[in-house]
Design a protein around this motif. Structure first.
Motif, short mmCIF file in Angstrom:
data_model
loop_
_atom_site.label_atom_id
_atom_site.label_comp_id
_atom_site.label_asym_id
_atom_site.label_seq_id
_atom_site.Cartn_x
_atom_site.Cartn_y
_atom_site.Cartn_z
N HIS A 163 52.07 80.87 18.56
CA HIS A 163 51.25 82.08 18.81
C HIS A 163 51.83 83.34 17.98
CE1 HIS A 163 53.58 84.29 21.55
NE2 HIS A 163 54.13 83.06 21.81
N LYS A 164 50.84 84.30 17.64
CA LYS A 164 51.53 85.35 17.00
C LYS A 164 51.71 86.63 17.97
CE LYS A 164 48.82 84.35 12.80
NZ LYS A 164 48.26 83.00 13.23
N PRO A 165 52.44 87.43 17.66
CA PRO A 165 52.71 88.66 18.52
C PRO A 165 51.49 89.36 18.66
CG PRO A 165 54.49 88.62 16.91
CD PRO A 165 53.45 87.40 16.57
N GLY A 166 51.15 89.67 19.96
CA GLY A 166 49.71 90.62 20.16
C GLY A 166 48.57 89.51 20.49
N ASP A 167 49.05 88.18 20.39
CA ASP A 167 48.09 87.13 20.86
C ASP A 167 47.76 87.21 22.47
OD1 ASP A 167 47.63 86.33 18.21
OD2 ASP A 167 48.40 84.34 18.65
N LYS A 168 46.58 86.96 23.10
CA LYS A 168 46.61 86.86 24.35
C LYS A 168 47.02 85.56 24.83
CE LYS A 168 43.19 88.47 27.49
NZ LYS A 168 41.79 88.73 27.95
N PRO A 169 47.72 85.50 26.08
CA PRO A 169 48.12 84.39 26.63
C PRO A 169 47.10 83.37 27.09
CG PRO A 169 48.98 86.10 27.87
CD PRO A 169 48.16 86.56 26.96
N LEU A 170 47.26 82.07 27.01
CA LEU A 170 46.20 81.23 27.54
C LEU A 170 45.97 81.40 28.98
CD1 LEU A 170 47.31 77.82 25.55
CD2 LEU A 170 45.43 79.31 25.32
N ILE A 171 47.29 81.20 29.67
CA ILE A 171 47.28 81.41 31.23
C ILE A 171 48.30 82.41 31.55
CG2 ILE A 171 47.77 80.16 33.29
CD1 ILE A 171 47.59 77.59 31.24
N GLU A 172 47.81 83.22 32.53
CA GLU A 172 48.96 84.24 33.14
C GLU A 172 48.92 83.77 34.68
OE1 GLU A 172 49.01 88.27 31.30
OE2 GLU A 172 47.11 87.75 31.25
N PRO A 173 49.92 82.73 35.13
CA PRO A 173 49.74 82.45 36.21
C PRO A 173 50.40 83.40 37.44
CG PRO A 173 51.04 81.12 34.89
CD PRO A 173 50.72 82.01 34.08
N ALA A 174 50.27 83.49 38.69
CA ALA A 174 50.45 84.32 39.42
C ALA A 174 51.94 83.87 40.02
CB ALA A 174 49.56 84.75 40.71
N LEU A 175 52.98 84.73 39.81
CA LEU A 175 54.01 84.34 40.50
C LEU A 175 54.21 84.76 41.85
CD1 LEU A 175 56.42 86.16 37.75
CD2 LEU A 175 56.20 83.73 38.00
N LYS A 176 54.85 83.79 42.45
CA LYS A 176 54.90 83.98 44.22
C LYS A 176 56.51 83.55 44.37
CE LYS A 176 53.59 79.16 44.57
NZ LYS A 176 52.75 78.26 44.98
N ALA A 177 56.86 84.02 45.64
CA ALA A 177 58.46 83.92 46.06
C ALA A 177 58.46 82.44 46.51
CB ALA A 177 58.69 85.07 46.95
N VAL A 178 59.30 81.54 45.94
CA VAL A 178 59.89 80.22 46.27
C VAL A 178 61.03 80.22 46.65
CG1 VAL A 178 57.64 79.50 44.62
CG2 VAL A 178 60.03 79.63 44.09
N SER A 179 61.49 79.14 47.32
CA SER A 179 62.77 78.80 47.53
C SER A 179 62.97 77.44 46.83
CB SER A 179 63.01 78.68 49.16
OG SER A 179 62.96 79.95 49.62
N ALA A 180 64.15 77.46 46.20
CA ALA A 180 64.42 76.07 45.45
C ALA A 180 65.84 75.98 45.41
CB ALA A 180 63.61 76.24 44.17
N GLU A 181 66.45 74.83 45.80
CA GLU A 181 67.78 74.42 45.96
C GLU A 181 68.59 75.35 46.78
OE1 GLU A 181 69.35 73.61 41.84
OE2 GLU A 181 67.89 72.12 41.43
N ARG A 182 69.57 76.34 46.04
CA ARG A 182 70.17 77.17 46.99
C ARG A 182 69.61 78.59 46.78
NH1 ARG A 182 74.10 79.82 43.52
NH2 ARG A 182 74.21 78.77 41.71
N TYR A 183 68.39 78.77 46.04
CA TYR A 183 67.85 80.20 45.65
C TYR A 183 66.52 80.33 46.72
CZ TYR A 183 70.18 78.96 41.43
OH TYR A 183 71.26 78.58 40.57
N LYS A 184 66.66 81.52 47.15
CA LYS A 184 65.52 81.89 47.91
C LYS A 184 64.59 83.04 47.72
CE LYS A 184 67.35 79.41 51.71
NZ LYS A 184 67.47 78.17 51.31
N GLY A 185 63.53 83.28 47.76
CA GLY A 185 62.74 84.14 47.43
C GLY A 185 62.46 84.43 46.00
N ILE A 186 62.86 83.58 45.01
CA ILE A 186 63.02 83.72 43.39
C ILE A 186 61.25 83.47 42.88
CG2 ILE A 186 65.33 82.89 43.25
CD1 ILE A 186 64.22 80.14 42.10
N PRO A 187 61.29 83.93 41.92
CA PRO A 187 59.97 83.62 41.26
C PRO A 187 59.51 82.42 40.82
CG PRO A 187 61.23 85.22 39.93
CD PRO A 187 62.13 84.70 40.91
N GLY A 188 58.48 82.06 41.05
CA GLY A 188 57.81 80.54 40.87
C GLY A 188 56.31 80.54 40.62
#
Length: 157
Positions: free
Chosen positions: A95-120
């Motif tokens: 993609h070129k700078p300025g191109d629109k993203p195909l997808i812009e997923p909503a981030l939510k707080a998740v817990s994974a491994e030893r991490y709590k409340g991180i973006p996912g």
């Protein structure tokens, strides 16, 4: 006297560098490593990010893939999503700078491994190919870190 194989030396070096980055001590920014646990680590400014994609960094087109980003500051301090104005954009490779993203997923707080409340997020890649995930962010009022932008390449089957 023990003789270590080159493979053992390289693995030891990767683990050591991963620990340095995880704790916020960067030997040479920007540095990108893949650790033995299939996590990708990148550094931007004073933020280190551990990236993981399920299933096993091997997503399939049309199926839901789960991604998470463990953001840390110097000293290994976790940056939860509630302290970050974070955005995730998914682009086709080339993609070129300025191109629109195909997808812009909503981030939510998740817990994974030893991490709590991180973006996912949950992502459904539309077709097989190579994509670029771009995570950017800045500190919310109570947090203290520099704005960052990180890019990850993902191959979808």
């Amino acid at each position: 006297m023990f003789r270590l194989s080159n493979k053992s030396k390289n693995l030891g070096l990767l683990v050591f560098l991963g620990l340095l980055i995880e704790t916020g001590i960067s030997p040479m920014p920007p540095l990108k490593l893949t650790s033995v646990l299939a996590h990708e680590v990148e550094v931007s400014g004073d933020v280190a990010t551990t990236f993981h994609l399920e299933p096993n960094h091997n997503p399939r087109a049309g199926a839901t893939a789960k991604v998470w980003f463990a953001l840390t500051r110097k000293g290994g301090i976790i940056i939860p999503l509630e302290q970050c104005n974070c955005n995730l954009a998914v682009y086709s490779q080339g993609h070129k700078p300025g191109d629109k993203p195909l997808i812009e997923p909503a981030l939510k707080a998740v817990s994974a491994e030893r991490y709590k409340g991180i973006p996912g997020a949950d992502i459904v890649f539309p077709k097989a190919g190579i994509y670029e995930l771009e995570l950017s962010g800045s500190a919310k009022t109570a947090a203290n870190f520099k704005p960052f932008k990180l890019t990850y390449k993902v191959t979808v089957r």
